[in-house]
Motif scaffolding. Structure first.
Motif, PDB file in Angstrom:
ATOM      1  N   ILE A  51      47.548  40.604  35.741  1.00 54.36           N
ATOM      2  CA  ILE A  51      48.694  40.635  36.641  1.00 54.36           C
ATOM      3  C   ILE A  51      49.965  40.530  35.815  1.00 54.36           C
ATOM      4  O   ILE A  51      50.026  39.729  34.876  1.00 54.36           O
ATOM      5  CB  ILE A  51      48.595  39.496  37.682  1.00 54.36           C
ATOM      6  N   SER A  55      54.152  39.962  39.395  1.00 52.97           N
ATOM      7  CA  SER A  55      53.086  40.152  40.393  1.00 52.97           C
ATOM      8  C   SER A  55      53.135  41.524  41.040  1.00 52.97           C
ATOM      9  O   SER A  55      52.521  41.740  42.082  1.00 52.97           O
ATOM     10  CB  SER A  55      53.150  39.076  41.497  1.00 52.97           C
ATOM     11  N   ILE A  58      48.952  45.030  38.997  1.00 49.73           N
ATOM     12  CA  ILE A  58      47.649  44.359  38.918  1.00 49.73           C
ATOM     13  C   ILE A  58      46.589  45.376  38.523  1.00 49.73           C
ATOM     14  O   ILE A  58      46.577  46.503  39.031  1.00 49.73           O
ATOM     15  CB  ILE A  58      47.288  43.705  40.265  1.00 49.73           C
ATOM     16  N   SER A  71      46.024  36.423  41.360  1.00 50.33           N
ATOM     17  CA  SER A  71      47.352  36.110  41.869  1.00 50.33           C
ATOM     18  C   SER A  71      47.979  35.060  40.960  1.00 50.33           C
ATOM     19  O   SER A  71      47.292  34.483  40.113  1.00 50.33           O
ATOM     20  CB  SER A  71      47.291  35.607  43.316  1.00 50.33           C
ATOM     21  N   ARG A  72      49.261  34.830  41.143  1.00 51.83           N
ATOM     22  CA  ARG A  72      49.938  33.828  40.324  1.00 51.83           C
ATOM     23  C   ARG A  72      51.027  33.163  41.133  1.00 51.83           C
ATOM     24  O   ARG A  72      51.570  33.735  42.079  1.00 51.83           O
ATOM     25  CB  ARG A  72      50.520  34.469  39.059  1.00 51.83           C
ATOM     26  N   ASP A  73      51.346  31.955  40.710  1.00 51.79           N
ATOM     27  CA  ASP A  73      52.435  31.182  41.290  1.00 51.79           C
ATOM     28  C   ASP A  73      53.293  30.729  40.124  1.00 51.79           C
ATOM     29  O   ASP A  73      52.936  29.779  39.415  1.00 51.79           O
ATOM     30  CB  ASP A  73      51.884  30.002  42.093  1.00 51.79           C
ATOM     31  N   ASN A  74      54.403  31.414  39.914  1.00 52.84           N
ATOM     32  CA  ASN A  74      55.235  31.088  38.753  1.00 52.84           C
ATOM     33  C   ASN A  74      55.853  29.692  38.859  1.00 52.84           C
ATOM     34  O   ASN A  74      56.090  29.036  37.846  1.00 52.84           O
ATOM     35  CB  ASN A  74      56.314  32.145  38.567  1.00 52.84           C
ATOM     36  N   VAL A  79      47.826  30.750  37.354  1.00 43.14           N
ATOM     37  CA  VAL A  79      47.246  32.018  37.764  1.00 43.14           C
ATOM     38  C   VAL A  79      45.870  31.735  38.359  1.00 43.14           C
ATOM     39  O   VAL A  79      45.176  30.816  37.915  1.00 43.14           O
ATOM     40  CB  VAL A  79      47.168  33.014  36.595  1.00 43.14           C
TER      41      VAL A  79
END
Length: 123
Positions: A51, A55, A58, A71-74, A79
């Motif tokens: 990713i 985002s 992908i 998925s990721r959450d900065n 990740v």
């Protein structure tokens, strides 16, 4: 330097689900493309998913398309890899990796690696 720590692996029956997490510390997570690779005993490391830092891009390996979601959450510097419909052939050590360059599926381009988490799928 970026440190990566994977978690969420375990033993699951075929058809089950797991969610892997990879928490980053050090460096700037939001500037890194992230990926998951896996390695089964006696086999080469295999690309699973990647990713980009926004985002918006992908990639998935052919063997996991339609079953796994990256998925990721900065904000959380994390990740994820959501794995569903797991199969015995998904059994491997799963590694997350970070890359500051372009998003690729090649393990050689990734600069930072976690220690891995074991996923075992029983039939």
């Amino acid at each position: 330097q970026v440190q990566l720590i994977e978690s969420g692996g375990g033993l699951v029956q075929a058809g089950g689900s797991l969610r892997l997490s990879c928490a980053a510390s050090g460096g700037t997570f939001s500037t890194k493309h992230m990926a998951w690779f896996r390695q089964a005993p006696g086999k080469e490391r295999q690309f699973v998913a990647a990713i980009n830092k926004w985002s918006s891009g992908i990639y998935y390996g052919d063997s996991v398309k339609g079953r796994f979601t990256i998925s990721r959450d900065n904000a959380k510097k994390t990740v994820y890899l959501q794995m569903t419909d797991l199969k015995p052939e998904d059994t491997a050590v799963y590694y997350c990796a970070a890359d500051s360059g372009i998003l690729t599926t090649e393990s050689s381009t990734y600069d930072y690696w976690g220690q891995g988490t074991q996923v075992t799928v029983s039939s």
